[in-house]
Design a protein around this motif. Sequence first.
Motif, PDB file in Angstrom:
ATOM      1  N   GLU A  22       0.812  -1.220   0.000  1.00 32.93           N
ATOM      2  CA  GLU A  22       0.000   0.000   0.000  1.00 32.93           C
ATOM      3  C   GLU A  22       0.843   1.266   0.000  1.00 32.93           C
ATOM      4  N   ILE A  23       2.176   1.126   0.075  1.00 32.59           N
ATOM      5  CA  ILE A  23       3.052   2.291   0.120  1.00 32.59           C
ATOM      6  C   ILE A  23       3.239   2.854  -1.283  1.00 32.59           C
ATOM      7  N   GLU A  24       2.934   4.119  -1.433  1.00 27.36           N
ATOM      8  CA  GLU A  24       3.113   4.784  -2.722  1.00 27.36           C
ATOM      9  C   GLU A  24       4.498   5.408  -2.825  1.00 27.36           C
ATOM     10  N   SER A  25       4.964   6.027  -1.729  1.00 27.18           N
ATOM     11  CA  SER A  25       6.287   6.640  -1.722  1.00 27.18           C
ATOM     12  C   SER A  25       6.760   6.764  -0.284  1.00 27.18           C
ATOM     13  N   ALA A  26       8.062   6.959  -0.141  1.00 31.48           N
ATOM     14  CA  ALA A  26       8.658   7.136   1.184  1.00 31.48           C
ATOM     15  C   ALA A  26       9.604   8.324   1.126  1.00 31.48           C
ATOM     16  N   GLU A  27       9.651   9.068   2.207  1.00 30.36           N
ATOM     17  CA  GLU A  27      10.495  10.254   2.286  1.00 30.36           C
ATOM     18  C   GLU A  27      11.218  10.250   3.624  1.00 30.36           C
ATOM     19  N   VAL A  28      12.522  10.513   3.586  1.00 27.81           N
ATOM     20  CA  VAL A  28      13.329  10.587   4.794  1.00 27.81           C
ATOM     21  C   VAL A  28      13.756  12.034   5.003  1.00 27.81           C
ATOM     22  N   ILE A  29      13.455  12.578   6.182  1.00 28.84           N
ATOM     23  CA  ILE A  29      13.787  13.957   6.526  1.00 28.84           C
ATOM     24  C   ILE A  29      14.838  13.923   7.622  1.00 28.84           C
ATOM     25  N   TYR A  30      15.958  14.595   7.400  1.00 32.83           N
ATOM     26  CA  TYR A  30      17.058  14.558   8.350  1.00 32.83           C
ATOM     27  C   TYR A  30      16.845  15.590   9.460  1.00 32.83           C
ATOM     28  N   GLY A  31      16.900  15.121  10.695  1.00 32.75           N
ATOM     29  CA  GLY A  31      16.966  16.012  11.836  1.00 32.75           C
ATOM     30  C   GLY A  31      15.716  16.830  12.092  1.00 32.75           C
ATOM     31  N   PRO A  32      15.744  17.615  13.174  1.00 32.27           N
ATOM     32  CA  PRO A  32      14.569  18.385  13.606  1.00 32.27           C
ATOM     33  C   PRO A  32      14.555  19.804  13.045  1.00 32.27           C
ATOM     34  N   PHE A  33      14.846  19.938  11.740  1.00 28.37           N
ATOM     35  CA  PHE A  33      14.998  21.274  11.167  1.00 28.37           C
ATOM     36  C   PHE A  33      13.686  21.879  10.679  1.00 28.37           C
ATOM     37  N   SER A  34      12.634  21.094  10.659  1.00 30.56           N
ATOM     38  CA  SER A  34      11.316  21.617  10.308  1.00 30.56           C
ATOM     39  C   SER A  34      10.528  21.846  11.585  1.00 30.56           C
ATOM     40  N   ALA A  35       9.901  23.006  11.686  1.00 25.48           N
ATOM     41  CA  ALA A  35       9.096  23.326  12.868  1.00 25.48           C
ATOM     42  C   ALA A  35       7.863  22.437  12.970  1.00 25.48           C
ATOM     43  N   GLU A  36       7.532  21.739  11.902  1.00 23.51           N
ATOM     44  CA  GLU A  36       6.342  20.902  11.897  1.00 23.51           C
ATOM     45  C   GLU A  36       6.496  19.673  12.791  1.00 23.51           C
TER      46      GLU A  36
END
Length: 656
Positions: A22-36
């Motif tokens: 069921e996975i369409e895409s995967a994204e890896v975000i490095y570190g806590p640099f997004s305020a979200e």
Amino acid sequence: LHNPLQTRWNGAPRWSLVAPDEIESAEVIYGPFSAEYGGNAMGGVVKLNTRLPQQREIRVDGSFFSQPFDFHGAEGTFRGWRFFGSYGERIGKFSFQVFHNHLDNSSQPQNFSRYEGSLGQAGDDPQVSGAFRTVTERGAPAILYGDTGPERVRTDLVKFKAGYEFSPRLFTQVTVAYEDRSGERTEPGNYLRDDQGKPIWGDGNDSTHDAVFNGESFNIRNALFGMGQFSRKSLILGWELHRSLANNWNFQSTVSRFSILKDEDTQSNFNPRDPLDDGSGIITAFNDSGWTTLDLRLENPSLFDNLNLSFLTGYHFSTQQIRVDQFSSANFRAGTRDGFQNASGGETSIHALFAQLSWRMHPDWELTLGGRHEFWKSREGFFETSQLSLKQPERDISKFSPKFSLGWEPADRLRLQYSLALAHRFPVPEELFDFEFRTFGTVLGDATLDPEIGTHHNLTFQCGMADGHLELNVFRDDVANTIFTQSQILEGSPIFSFLPIDEVATTGLELVLVQPRILGSRLDLRVNTTYLDSTIQKHSLDRSVEGNDFPRMPSFRLGLLGIYHLNSHWEISLGMRYSSDQFDRLDNEDTVGNVFGAIDGYHFVDSKLSYRLESGGRLSFGINNLTNEKAFVFHPWPQRTFFVELSADLLTVFSR
């Protein structure tokens, strides 16, 4: 999938709640640099985007795997299989998918019975054979005399997803998932035999020596030969709403509830073949446990109709509760709860407000500023036994985490970016409230733990090359009050506690290369490598460990994957995974490798041959750990494993 209740081995993300198909895409975000994202993003964020079908589809996927295993007295072939079946369709503005994912697997033994206390001289205790003279990961003499045997696990995941598009500007989706996971350990291995070839089980006293092997006396812990079974039932409910508003504003809300309907583990005090067996055991059960999350997100990619300004803001709320009850059982097979032992638990919650502004102040330059303010609270913490009742104090903590990023794009597909962020990782309920007493370890929580405080730097270089890209990251993380799970052995059983380390500094370099069809050939290449230097800078509780390597952080890791497309149907891949040695202890004295309890370096080679079916499915055969390398990550890694996979779209198959 993130588990906000626990952090140890049983606190891993609930990966089984998402089926691979069921996975369409995967994204890896490095570190806590997004305020979200909150402080747990110190270790990065993995986003899995699942899909809803756009037309009728019926898919099946199956795999079978087999692992011959051999280590000291643990020998055997352990097998498993998985089946996935799904049906989905889109009817007008309504789309849905329902699927069932089943896994049935027997693993290699995960724990071994090992005596690592002082060895005595031979006395009147019985002489035994079958044991193995070994050493611990610290080099101390030890005797290995049994294992937990194979652990069979069965998992059934049933999930239903449905979405409705009211208009091009309004979409909603609901998700319901139920997971039933059970397992059992019914064949623990006892290597010990007397002079007549009969098993030796011990005398039931863990503080004395009761057997002699090769002229040395040692203790046998009867409980390590015990049997076990567990059952876990979970329900997750989720609802999403996406709404496009006026003036380019987009609104998204997500609410979810993860409920632990049942999570019960039963362990016997003795092996049924042990003459001392009285059928007793201990039951550990999670009750009133789970978590709830609410996220509201408002975004504008062109603030004030300015394409050079984008803005993101939102609100996050989460609450997580844990309660662990333990009972003595006079009949562990029937699971009777005959005596209350202890109970512990508590609740934490987080309210967070965040905002982030990105400004392309020049065609080549982009500035991003953000901040996240979090309000954390712990309450209703307790620990009870039949003799005492302890209430933990309520605590409130408020923290602000600023974010900064500056990017420069001097040419097409070339980017240089520096990011700086402060992040706070608040302790989770297990670290604060959990008190468990089990055969293979005792957990002691600490309700006074403060949040981790991380200062994070990252310098990124990205360069596009043909259809691929090259990325280089140089990073530095300084984390104060690092919460570390430390263990020590007491009477042969580990005690796990959560200790704050004043300062840990990590400096690293990461290189990622993705290049399909190298030089016009049929070869795809993927490379990722990381160099780390992670050091304990300050530890006021134990000054002797200052300057040591931080545990579980390899200094070098390398991953290589090559895929060669033989033709439009056939492809073959060869991969390599390498990691240098690691420490598991703060004192860095666990330097012996290839023994139970060690954190070994490894060099695994994996291979796979695939055939792409005309229907769009795939048939694959592969071997993981091709060279059959033996290594430990405290527990043994799988040895050489064979697998075969088949996936197909039945509508396409039957239409041909």
